[in-house]
Write an enzyme that holds these catalytic residues in place. Structure first.
Site, PDB file in Angstrom:
ATOM      1  N   HIS A  24       0.840  -1.219   0.000  1.00 51.56           N
ATOM      2  CA  HIS A  24       0.000   0.000   0.000  1.00 51.56           C
ATOM      3  C   HIS A  24       0.869   1.260   0.000  1.00 51.56           C
ATOM      4  CE1 HIS A  24      -3.178  -2.825   1.371  1.00 51.56           C
ATOM      5  NE2 HIS A  24      -2.209  -3.302   2.123  1.00 51.56           N
TER       6      HIS A  24
ATOM      7  N   SER B  91      15.744  20.983 -16.514  1.00 55.47           N
ATOM      8  CA  SER B  91      14.562  21.776 -16.817  1.00 55.47           C
ATOM      9  C   SER B  91      14.987  22.982 -17.642  1.00 55.47           C
ATOM     10  CB  SER B  91      13.900  22.241 -15.515  1.00 55.47           C
ATOM     11  OG  SER B  91      13.068  23.363 -15.756  1.00 55.47           O
TER      12      SER B  91
ATOM     13  N   TYR C  97      -9.037 -13.613 -45.101  1.00 54.09           N
ATOM     14  CA  TYR C  97      -8.328 -12.336 -45.088  1.00 54.09           C
ATOM     15  C   TYR C  97      -9.309 -11.177 -45.263  1.00 54.09           C
ATOM     16  CZ  TYR C  97      -5.278  -8.464 -46.327  1.00 54.09           C
ATOM     17  OH  TYR C  97      -4.652  -7.250 -46.345  1.00 54.09           O
TER      18      TYR C  97
END
Ligand code: ARG
Length: 471
Positions: free
Chosen positions: A164, A285, A325
């Site tokens: 968790h 950045s 096909y």
């Protein structure tokens, strides 16, 4: 009879048509833009087919030799990038055949005898898949080896194991890394298993029903090193479950890489601080000078969505198609090519990211050493002395509650507790809990040492099995 070479703009099937094809039709239905990459497989398929035609006495040995020579010329042009595609080339199959006919003349016009693009394209794709999926499987094994190396270097290092995303019990870092390794091993096994069903030749099925000519599908299957030939011509050209299956196997790889990526996003955050990416595997950045971002990990996560789209999109394409096909099947290639390409790129990037990442072992161990992470050990200590587990769980739980409420360290509370005392309190000390995960497959040092041997054997086995496909 010498068939005149068709001017560019006419399709190979133009005989039945007085006019056309329209530009819109060609633009919408062409597959050359993406099936060009099948050229080597298409030529290999044609070489086998021509050998089969000569073997059956349908063309002469001289005609065979002329076509074979032309096919080699075409291969040379393709490899050199000098092949000139014409406006009438709908797909790689028609382009190669058109050029063979230009080079070999009337003999070239016999190349397509007894064959349809339906069995031809199915053959090409299966050949391509055999080779490329084996390459992908090999890259997965490479990543498993990176995990082995990192696990071996991490000897003794431990971190919190989570459920968790809440700290649960300490585990060795090696154990955590190998957990991903085993999942990747199943991905390799899944690809190998899919390859068994991919390794079947559809060549000789014709458009859908076989041929009135004495063709031998077994002969061409052997020529093309397929393990078997089709059993039913309609199934041969009218099925794509092997593509769907490969897409699933690739999607599962993408999902496993995505989950690794998500962990790296967490681990490299300042909040976790468990790992630092190598500069070569991190991005900056454009605006924020201080940033070092885990873009590989994020794209491993993001591209899994695209893989799922490739799989579910193609499943939707297949659904409801009658035998045999249908042109819809032309849509098998782009999702397949994209999945292979993106998973290959992701494997390389994620492997490099993991191989070069720095572990911040102090942060990991500090997080794992939180006293409450030993709670289960305290309960099990009581169990070994005769306390029913449910009672032990409750007693330790109460101590944890008091500790969390600020009544003191868990260690001091355990020491003061009559049923526990100083011996039990020693379990709360840093680094003790992980040593106690001793059961087979467990997270402690002895069990992980055994697991490592078994994992190395598994990886070796997978490496050998993959190599058998890279013939
Ligand atoms: N490019 C086509 C494909 O990938 C070839 C088959 C076309 N066959 C046909 N009958 N129109 O499926």
């Amino acid at each position: 009879m010498n068939e005149p070479v068709k001017p560019a703009g006419k399709a190979l099937w133009h005989g039945r048509f007085a006019g056309g094809p329209s530009d819109e039709l060609m633009a919408f239905t062409e597959s050359l833009s993406f099936d060009q990459k099948l050229w080597a497989d298409d030529i290999a398929g044609s070489l086998a087919h021509v050998a089969g035609l000569a073997h059956a006495g349908i063309i002469s040995d001289l005609e065979r030799d002329l076509i074979v020579e032309a096919l080699h010329d075409v291969a040379g042009e393709m490899a050199a990038g000098t092949f000139v595609f014409g406006a009438g080339d709908e797909d790689i199959h028609t382009a190669v055949e058109r050029r063979v006919t230009e080079i070999a003349g009337p003999a070239g016009a016999k190349l397509h005898t007894g064959r349809s693009r339906n069995d031809q394209s199915a053959t090409d794709v299966r050949r391509w898949m055999k080779r490329e999926l084996a390459v992908v499987a090999g890259r997965i094994v490479d990543l498993q080896e990176v995990l082995i190396a990192r696990a071996e270097q991490a000897e003794g290092v431990y971190l919190p194991g989570y459920t968790h995303l809440q700290r649960a019990q300490p585990v060795l870092l090696a154990h955590h890394l190998l957990a991903h390794g085993w999942a990747l091993g199943r991905d390799v096994a899944r690809i190998l298993d899919a390859l068994v069903r991919i390794d079947v030749s559809p060549l000789g099925a014709g458009a859908l029903a076989g041929s009135s000519l004495p063709l031998d599908p077994d002969f061409v299957a052997t020529e093309l090193a397929f393990a078997a030939r089709f059993e039913n011509s309609m199934d041969a050209v009218g099925s794509r479950d092997h593509v769907a299956e490969a897409l699933f196997a690739l999607t599962m790889v993408a999902i496993n890489l995505s989950r690794i990526g998500e962990e790296f996003v967490l681990w490299t955050s300042e909040e976790f601080g468990f790992a630092t990416l190598d500069d070569g595997y991190a991005t900056g950045s454009s605006m924020l000078p201080q940033k070092k971002n885990p873009d590989i990990a994020e794209l491993a996560r993001g591209k899994a969505g695209r893989a799922i789209g490739n799989l579910t999109g193609f499943l939707a394409t297949m659904k409801g198609l009658p035998l045999s096909y249908n042109r819809d099947y032309q849509e098998d290639k782009e999702p397949l090519f994209d999945a292979v390409e993106q998973v290959t790129l992701a494997l390389g990037a994620v492997s490099g990211m993991i191989a070069t990442a720095k572990w911040n072992t102090e942060r990991m161990q500090q997080a794992a050493d939180a006293e409450v992470n030993s709670a289960t050990d305290l309960a099990e200590w009581l169990v070994q002395r005769g306390t029913p587990f449910r009672d032990a769980h409750s007693l330790v739980g109460k101590l944890v509650r008091r500790h969390v409420a600020g009544e003191g360290s868990l260690r001091s509370l355990v020491e003061a507790e009559a049923a526990l005392g100083p011996d039990a309190a020693a379990l709360v000390a840093p680094g003790v809990a992980v040593q106690r995960r001793t059961t087979p497959g467990g997270a402690g040092p002895a069990a992980v040492a055994t697991q490592m041997l078994r994992f190395k054997n598994k990886v070796h086995e997978l490496r050998e099995a993959v190599a058998a496909y890279v013939r």
